[in-house]
Design a protein around this motif. Structure first.
Motif, PDB file in Angstrom:
ATOM      1  N   THR A  90       0.815  -1.215   0.000  1.00  0.00           N
ATOM      2  CA  THR A  90       0.000   0.000   0.000  1.00  0.00           C
ATOM      3  C   THR A  90       0.849   1.266   0.000  1.00  0.00           C
ATOM      4  OG1 THR A  90      -0.172  -0.093   2.426  1.00  0.00           O
ATOM      5  CG2 THR A  90      -1.950  -1.112   1.147  1.00  0.00           C
ATOM      6  N   SER A  91       2.173   1.119  -0.068  1.00  0.00           N
ATOM      7  CA  SER A  91       3.045   2.290  -0.097  1.00  0.00           C
ATOM      8  C   SER A  91       2.992   2.942  -1.482  1.00  0.00           C
ATOM      9  CB  SER A  91       4.484   1.891   0.235  1.00  0.00           C
ATOM     10  OG  SER A  91       4.989   0.961  -0.714  1.00  0.00           O
ATOM     11  N   THR A  92       3.465   4.172  -1.569  1.00  0.00           N
ATOM     12  CA  THR A  92       3.442   4.918  -2.825  1.00  0.00           C
ATOM     13  C   THR A  92       4.302   4.211  -3.879  1.00  0.00           C
ATOM     14  OG1 THR A  92       3.208   7.002  -1.613  1.00  0.00           O
ATOM     15  CG2 THR A  92       3.931   7.139  -3.908  1.00  0.00           C
ATOM     16  N   PRO A  93       3.744   3.920  -5.062  1.00  0.00           N
ATOM     17  CA  PRO A  93       4.545   3.270  -6.117  1.00  0.00           C
ATOM     18  C   PRO A  93       5.735   4.141  -6.510  1.00  0.00           C
ATOM     19  CG  PRO A  93       2.204   3.175  -6.632  1.00  0.00           C
ATOM     20  CD  PRO A  93       2.343   4.112  -5.474  1.00  0.00           C
ATOM     21  N   LYS A  94       6.895   3.536  -6.603  1.00  0.00           N
ATOM     22  CA  LYS A  94       8.107   4.281  -6.954  1.00  0.00           C
ATOM     23  C   LYS A  94       9.227   3.299  -7.255  1.00  0.00           C
ATOM     24  CE  LYS A  94       9.539   4.614  -2.100  1.00  0.00           C
ATOM     25  NZ  LYS A  94       9.910   5.506  -0.985  1.00  0.00           N
ATOM     26  N   LEU A  95      10.322   3.827  -7.791  1.00  0.00           N
ATOM     27  CA  LEU A  95      11.568   3.094  -7.919  1.00  0.00           C
ATOM     28  C   LEU A  95      12.598   3.756  -7.024  1.00  0.00           C
ATOM     29  CD1 LEU A  95      11.846   2.425 -11.780  1.00  0.00           C
ATOM     30  CD2 LEU A  95      11.000   0.885  -9.999  1.00  0.00           C
ATOM     31  N   VAL A  96      13.441   2.957  -6.400  1.00  0.00           N
ATOM     32  CA  VAL A  96      14.483   3.459  -5.513  1.00  0.00           C
ATOM     33  C   VAL A  96      15.830   3.057  -6.080  1.00  0.00           C
ATOM     34  CG1 VAL A  96      15.387   3.475  -3.153  1.00  0.00           C
ATOM     35  CG2 VAL A  96      12.921   3.226  -3.538  1.00  0.00           C
ATOM     36  N   VAL A  97      16.724   4.022  -6.184  1.00  0.00           N
ATOM     37  CA  VAL A  97      18.060   3.784  -6.742  1.00  0.00           C
ATOM     38  C   VAL A  97      19.098   4.090  -5.666  1.00  0.00           C
ATOM     39  CG1 VAL A  97      19.694   4.358  -8.572  1.00  0.00           C
ATOM     40  CG2 VAL A  97      17.230   4.461  -9.024  1.00  0.00           C
ATOM     41  N   TYR A  98      19.895   3.084  -5.316  1.00  0.00           N
ATOM     42  CA  TYR A  98      21.010   3.275  -4.395  1.00  0.00           C
ATOM     43  C   TYR A  98      22.308   3.271  -5.205  1.00  0.00           C
ATOM     44  CZ  TYR A  98      17.887   2.253  -0.481  1.00  0.00           C
ATOM     45  OH  TYR A  98      16.864   2.285   0.437  1.00  0.00           O
ATOM     46  N   GLY A  99      23.216   4.160  -4.844  1.00  0.00           N
ATOM     47  CA  GLY A  99      24.496   4.225  -5.532  1.00  0.00           C
ATOM     48  C   GLY A  99      24.575   5.285  -6.605  1.00  0.00           C
ATOM     49  N   ARG A 100      23.511   6.044  -6.850  1.00  0.00           N
ATOM     50  CA  ARG A 100      23.497   7.134  -7.804  1.00  0.00           C
ATOM     51  C   ARG A 100      22.714   8.301  -7.219  1.00  0.00           C
ATOM     52  NH1 ARG A 100      26.550   3.971  -9.518  1.00  0.00           N
ATOM     53  NH2 ARG A 100      26.821   3.198 -11.655  1.00  0.00           N
TER      54      ARG A 100
END
Length: 220
Positions: A90-100
């Motif tokens: 139920t969290s907000t749809p998104k993409l998460v990028v680590y390292g940039r």
């Protein structure tokens, strides 16, 4: 000792694993691209030890434990992971990028968006990508100087298939962009090393207390 060795071990081990995983990726110069629900799930697992020695101990169902013994922990773990799953999906749809950083992600996101919509255009100043054919607008959020970023959509009802396709194209494009190695993850590795050192110092020569603490924790 104010904190029993097993209690500290239980609380910190999942967090140490998370710090080593994310810190290692960030310190190596590579990138990790994941979805919002998976990111929430990973954080939930990282703090599961703290939850076990905190809220779970405070609200522990002693009558059920006296009846079912160690099996009550399976019910508690199932309840926790069901709650975590509910929060994740139920969290907000998104993409998460680590390292940039957000600026470093922009050019890769624009190319990935053009794979889904050839007419996609971007605004580097605002860190936004517009996909007019499929009527989708994306924005990149991230703190200045941080080597992590989040990709959101202005449209709230995009399908999971869209996010997975965008993630796949973004994973293919991000490694093509040369970026200087960011040492932001080193602090996470140092924190993990300090926690490991604390555990070793706190448990050294007290192995019998760790075993006894495990027995008392398992059998109530």
């Amino acid at each position: 000792m104010l904190i029993p060795p097993f209690t500290m071990l239980l609380a910190l081990l999942p967090l140490i694993g998370y710090l080593i995983l994310i810190g290692g990726i960030r310190a190596s110069g590579r990138a990790l691209i994941t979805t919002g629900p998976r990111d929430v799930a990973a954080i939930g697992i990282a703090v599961s030890g703290l939850v076990a020695v905190g809220p779970v101990e405070l609200f522990f169902p002693a009558p059920a434990a006296s009846m079912f013994g160690p099996w009550v922990w399976f019910a508690i773990a199932a309840f926790y992971f069901l709650c975590l799953t509910l929060i994740a999906i139920t969290s907000t749809p998104k993409l998460v990028v680590y390292g940039r950083s957000a600026d470093q992600v922009f050019s890769s996101l624009l190319i990935a968006a053009q794979h889904l919509d050839a007419a996609a255009t971007g605004d580097a100043a605002a860190l936004r990508v517009v996909m007019p054919t499929i009527k989708v607008q994306l924005r990149i959020d991230g703190q200045s100087g941080a080597d992590s970023a989040q990709i959101f959509a202005f449209e709230p009802n995009l399908t999971s298939q869209f996010w997975y396709q965008l993630q796949a194209h973004l994973r293919a494009e991000v490694p093509k962009q040369p970026v200087p190695r960011n040492l932001g993850g080193v602090s996470m590795l140092i924190a993990a090393g300090c926690l490991i050192g604390l555990l070793l110092w706190h448990s050294s020569g007290r192995e019998e207390l760790v075993v006894e603490g495990f027995r008392k924790w398992l059998w109530r």
